[in-house]
Scaffold this motif. Structure first.
Motif, PDB file in Angstrom:
ATOM      1  N   SER A 194      -5.993 -10.995   7.052  1.00 18.89           N
ATOM      2  CA  SER A 194      -4.691 -11.106   6.407  1.00 18.89           C
ATOM      3  C   SER A 194      -4.595 -10.199   5.188  1.00 18.89           C
ATOM      4  O   SER A 194      -3.590  -9.521   4.977  1.00 18.89           O
ATOM      5  N   LEU A 195      -5.659 -10.199   4.412  1.00 17.39           N
ATOM      6  CA  LEU A 195      -5.667  -9.396   3.189  1.00 17.39           C
ATOM      7  C   LEU A 195      -5.530  -7.909   3.526  1.00 17.39           C
ATOM      8  O   LEU A 195      -4.745  -7.179   2.925  1.00 17.39           O
ATOM      9  N   TRP A 196      -6.282  -7.500   4.527  1.00 18.42           N
ATOM     10  CA  TRP A 196      -6.261  -6.112   4.965  1.00 18.42           C
ATOM     11  C   TRP A 196      -4.883  -5.740   5.487  1.00 18.42           C
ATOM     12  O   TRP A 196      -4.344  -4.679   5.179  1.00 18.42           O
ATOM     13  N   ASN A 197      -4.278  -6.651   6.262  1.00 20.72           N
ATOM     14  CA  ASN A 197      -2.929  -6.382   6.764  1.00 20.72           C
ATOM     15  C   ASN A 197      -1.923  -6.310   5.621  1.00 20.72           C
ATOM     16  O   ASN A 197      -1.005  -5.492   5.648  1.00 20.72           O
ATOM     17  N   ASN A 198      -2.091  -7.174   4.616  1.00 21.54           N
ATOM     18  CA  ASN A 198      -1.212  -7.112   3.453  1.00 21.54           C
ATOM     19  C   ASN A 198      -1.291  -5.750   2.784  1.00 21.54           C
ATOM     20  O   ASN A 198      -0.283  -5.189   2.367  1.00 21.54           O
ATOM     21  N   LEU A 199      -2.505  -5.216   2.725  1.00 24.92           N
ATOM     22  CA  LEU A 199      -2.698  -3.904   2.114  1.00 24.92           C
ATOM     23  C   LEU A 199      -1.968  -2.831   2.916  1.00 24.92           C
ATOM     24  O   LEU A 199      -1.296  -1.955   2.365  1.00 24.92           O
ATOM     25  N   ARG A 200      -2.072  -2.934   4.250  1.00 27.62           N
ATOM     26  CA  ARG A 200      -1.373  -1.969   5.094  1.00 27.62           C
ATOM     27  C   ARG A 200       0.138  -2.088   4.900  1.00 27.62           C
ATOM     28  O   ARG A 200       0.837  -1.083   4.827  1.00 27.62           O
ATOM     29  N   TRP A 201       0.615  -3.323   4.831  1.00 29.97           N
ATOM     30  CA  TRP A 201       2.046  -3.535   4.572  1.00 29.97           C
ATOM     31  C   TRP A 201       2.447  -2.856   3.270  1.00 29.97           C
ATOM     32  O   TRP A 201       3.435  -2.129   3.215  1.00 29.97           O
ATOM     33  N   LEU A 202       1.647  -3.112   2.248  1.00 32.91           N
ATOM     34  CA  LEU A 202       1.974  -2.629   0.909  1.00 32.91           C
ATOM     35  C   LEU A 202       2.092  -1.100   0.903  1.00 32.91           C
ATOM     36  O   LEU A 202       3.046  -0.541   0.377  1.00 32.91           O
ATOM     37  N   VAL A 203       1.111  -0.429   1.515  1.00 34.29           N
ATOM     38  CA  VAL A 203       1.091   1.030   1.477  1.00 34.29           C
ATOM     39  C   VAL A 203       2.190   1.607   2.371  1.00 34.29           C
ATOM     40  O   VAL A 203       2.980   2.445   1.949  1.00 34.29           O
ATOM     41  N   LEU A 204       2.250   1.107   3.605  1.00 37.37           N
ATOM     42  CA  LEU A 204       3.197   1.717   4.551  1.00 37.37           C
ATOM     43  C   LEU A 204       4.641   1.359   4.226  1.00 37.37           C
ATOM     44  O   LEU A 204       5.557   2.131   4.496  1.00 37.37           O
ATOM     45  N   TYR A 205       4.831   0.185   3.643  1.00 36.68           N
ATOM     46  CA  TYR A 205       6.191  -0.226   3.311  1.00 36.68           C
ATOM     47  C   TYR A 205       6.803   0.715   2.283  1.00 36.68           C
ATOM     48  O   TYR A 205       8.006   0.902   2.246  1.00 36.68           O
ATOM     49  N   LEU A 206       5.946   1.324   1.461  1.00 37.80           N
ATOM     50  CA  LEU A 206       6.461   2.243   0.443  1.00 37.80           C
ATOM     51  C   LEU A 206       7.120   3.466   1.063  1.00 37.80           C
ATOM     52  O   LEU A 206       7.861   4.183   0.404  1.00 37.80           O
ATOM     53  N   LEU A 207       6.847   3.714   2.365  1.00 36.93           N
ATOM     54  CA  LEU A 207       7.529   4.812   3.045  1.00 36.93           C
ATOM     55  C   LEU A 207       9.031   4.615   3.047  1.00 36.93           C
ATOM     56  O   LEU A 207       9.798   5.563   3.234  1.00 36.93           O
ATOM     57  N   ALA A 208       9.469   3.368   2.842  1.00 37.65           N
ATOM     58  CA  ALA A 208      10.908   3.106   2.792  1.00 37.65           C
ATOM     59  C   ALA A 208      11.562   3.916   1.681  1.00 37.65           C
ATOM     60  O   ALA A 208      12.742   4.264   1.782  1.00 37.65           O
ATOM     61  N   ILE A 209      10.806   4.235   0.629  1.00 38.47           N
ATOM     62  CA  ILE A 209      11.415   4.918  -0.512  1.00 38.47           C
ATOM     63  C   ILE A 209      11.753   6.374  -0.185  1.00 38.47           C
ATOM     64  O   ILE A 209      12.913   6.761  -0.289  1.00 38.47           O
TER      65      ILE A 209
END
Lengths: 308, 282
Positions: free
Chosen positions: A83-98
């Protein structure tokens, strides 16, 4: 408006407790209802969760104090690390929204006929509930009925089963989550671009700036407030990701798409048993990660407030 | 203006820009278009493998009618309305007052109370889940719309206070000072001087909160469980298991569930965007 202005008789000199103290009492009077609600439902529960995380508790029976054992167990829990690792992936890749939102905003920042409607239509994925976005993308990815594989087929790729493969599932969900988030960042940037000083742009143009240089040195600095808000809402959104995971995969296959927010829910409120204490410990971890960003945000606000 | 307006470019660039717009939009909304197409197809198209072609017959009317007649969807929609509307009223009312208190008065602790609201608005829901669920159960409000409304009002007050306080800060202070000199009481200043000026903020906030609450899924799952009280976001799961693999029905149901906030957005676009982008421009 020609009526004579009749001056009201001056108010009698302030008398009574309320009259003489209202400047001191009034703010608390106005604050009281909101603060009471907020304290009961938001502030106190945060402390209660910290407290519950020190107990073994099924939500109904007697709670047993076990100190930090819940946290120790977390360290040995592979699902927690996933879960923690997936959260990290979310955090980094979600920034592509910007950058994605900025790109679409630049594309749409024109004044041709009908552009307003285009802007609204580009924005409206954000208005749809994440549950429906999740369903829509789950069907879009679906190997038997979805449109994704036929499209990939046109390019000679695929077929793929994105949500069925533990290696791709999280990326598939993040892509779905990016859809509304890009729309949100786009609208922030469109508003920001509206406020860009045209004189500066013209002056820079006369100096020969254009394209990337113009964007980087002239436009982006003026978009700073929009970028800041975009970062804040995107980071918070990434750490809050729950709806999509729940709707699209239920954390599967084999728990590979869990994130902390979802895992916490699964541990505390599912058929696998009501482990409230353990769930609270996961929530505390998530809260502490979020706190870093909240503190950063408050610090910036505080700096600005001093400028008043 | 940046980028350079296309009007100033060559005719060829202008024409290709105008041609590109609808294509880009189609690509952007592709997954949604697929679902919209599904929702007007008859059942037979799915069994015969006619997935992406034109519908063999227009079944949109039939599918959407069935959503309302053959499922609990109307009930879920009504629940959503009875959860969303009271929440909007409650949260906006509370935050008009808190925003006024924090925006107008200077007193010790002002900024800390303000920060408490702001920080609370950002916390992950999970840290609140167990205690809030417990509290709701103990009050006898588990699986009721009231239980959800109370929590939503409290939580949304955080964001709404941030919004209202900043809005009130930007109002001309002279108005309030002038009223005070006249001897108007603080409560009357709030009601007759400040509140009328807050109309645009109230409108913007109302549409935003309407959308947030209508789209809430997490708390709907945590605090309710039956058809009696669940809003449409949670109800759609039950709806989908009723129509398992009937993609035309599931698509129609999803579109119905998503529609109210979409309509709200298109009707109140100006307010919605003004609310969402608050702070994006200095």
């Amino acid at each position: 408006m020609a009526a004579p202005i009749t001056s009201e008789p001056a108010p009698p000199p302030a008398r009574g407790y309320w009259r003489s103290n209202q400047m001191r009492i009034a703010p608390w009077l106005f604050l009281a209802p909101g603060m009471v609600f907020f304290a009961i439902y938001v502030v106190l529960p945060i402390f209660q969760s910290f407290h519950i995380s020190l107990y073994r508790w099924d939500g109904l029976g007697e709670a047993r104090y076990i100190g930090l054992q819940n946290y120790e167990r977390l360290l040995d829990d592979p699902a927690f690390y996933t879960s923690l690792w997936n959260n990290l992936r979310w955090l980094v890749l979600y920034l592509l929204a910007i950058p994605g939102g900025l790109f679409i905003a630049l594309f749409l920042n024109q004044q041709v006929r009908g552009i307003r409607l285009y802007k609204s239509l580009f924005f409206f994925p954000f208005v749809i509930s994440q549950v429906v976005v999740g369903l829509v993308f789950a069907w879009f990815y679906n190997p038997s009925i979805g449109l994704l594989n036929p499209i990939l087929g046109l390019f000679g790729a695929g077929p793929v089963n994105i949500l069925g493969n533990p290696n791709t599932v999280t990326y598939g969900i993040i892509a779905a989550g990016l859809w509304p988030q890009v729309a949100y960042c786009m609208i922030l940037y469109l508003t920001g671009l509206n406020a860009v000083d045209p004189e500066q742009v013209e002056a820079a143009r006369l100096d020969g700036a254009k394209g990337w240089k113009m964007l980087w040195y002239v436009i982006l600095p003026q978009l700073r407030p929009a970028t800041f808000i975009a970062v804040v809402v995107t980071v918070i959104g990434a750490l809050r990701s729950f709806d999509m995971v729940s709707v699209m995969t239920n954390g599967g296959p084999f728990g590979s798409s869990r994130v902390l927010a979802y895992y916490m829910f699964e541990v505390s409120l599912s058929e696998f048993g009501f482990r409230m204490g353990y769930g609270a410990a996961i929530a505390v971890v998530l809260f502490l990660i979020m706190m870093v960003y909240i503190a950063f945000f408050l610090w910036r606000m505080w700096r600005e407030e001093r400028g008043y | 203006m940046f980028p350079t307006p296309v009007e100033r470019r060559s005719a060829a660039i202008q024409a290709s820009y105008k041609a590109l717009l609808p294509i880009a939009l189609m690509m952007w909304l592709l997954p949604l278009l697929m679902v919209a197409l599904f929702s007007i197809k008859p059942d037979a198209d799915f069994t015969q493998g006619n997935l992406w072609g034109l519908p063999s017959s227009f079944a949109g009317f039939e599918n959407y009618t069935r959503v309302f007649t053959d499922s609990a969807m109307p009930r879920y929609l009504i629940n959503s309305i009875f959860i969303t509307v009271p929440t909007v009223i409650g949260a906006v009312a509370l935050s008009c007052m808190t925003g006024f208190a924090l925006g107008v008065y200077r007193f010790k602790g002002n900024i800390w109370i303000f920060f408490m609201f702001v920080a609370g608005n950002f916390v992950p829901f999970q840290i609140l889940m167990v205690p809030v669920r417990d509290l709701t159960v103990n009050m006898g409000l588990y699986d009721t719309r009231m239980g959800l409304v109370l929590f939503h009002v409290a939580f949304q007050t955080g964001f709404c206070t941030l919004f209202m306080r900043n809005f009130i800060r930007a109002l001309p202070r002279e108005l309030i000072e002038a009223a005070r000199v006249e001897g108007v009481s603080e409560i009357r200043i709030f009601w007759y001087v400040v509140l009328p000026l807050m109309r645009p903020a109230i409108a913007a906030l109302s549409v935003l909160i309407f959308t947030f609450i209508w789209n809430d899924y997490f708390w709907a799952v945590v605090l309710t469980q039956g058809v009696e009280s669940q809003p449409v976001t949670a109800g759609i799961t039950a709806f989908n298991s009723q129509f398992r693999a009937a993609y035309h029905m599931m698509s129609a149901g999803s579109i119905i569930a998503a529609l109210p906030p979409v309509m709200m957005f298109f009707l109140m676009q100006k307010h919605f965007i003004a609310g969402l982008t608050l702070g994006a421009v200095k």
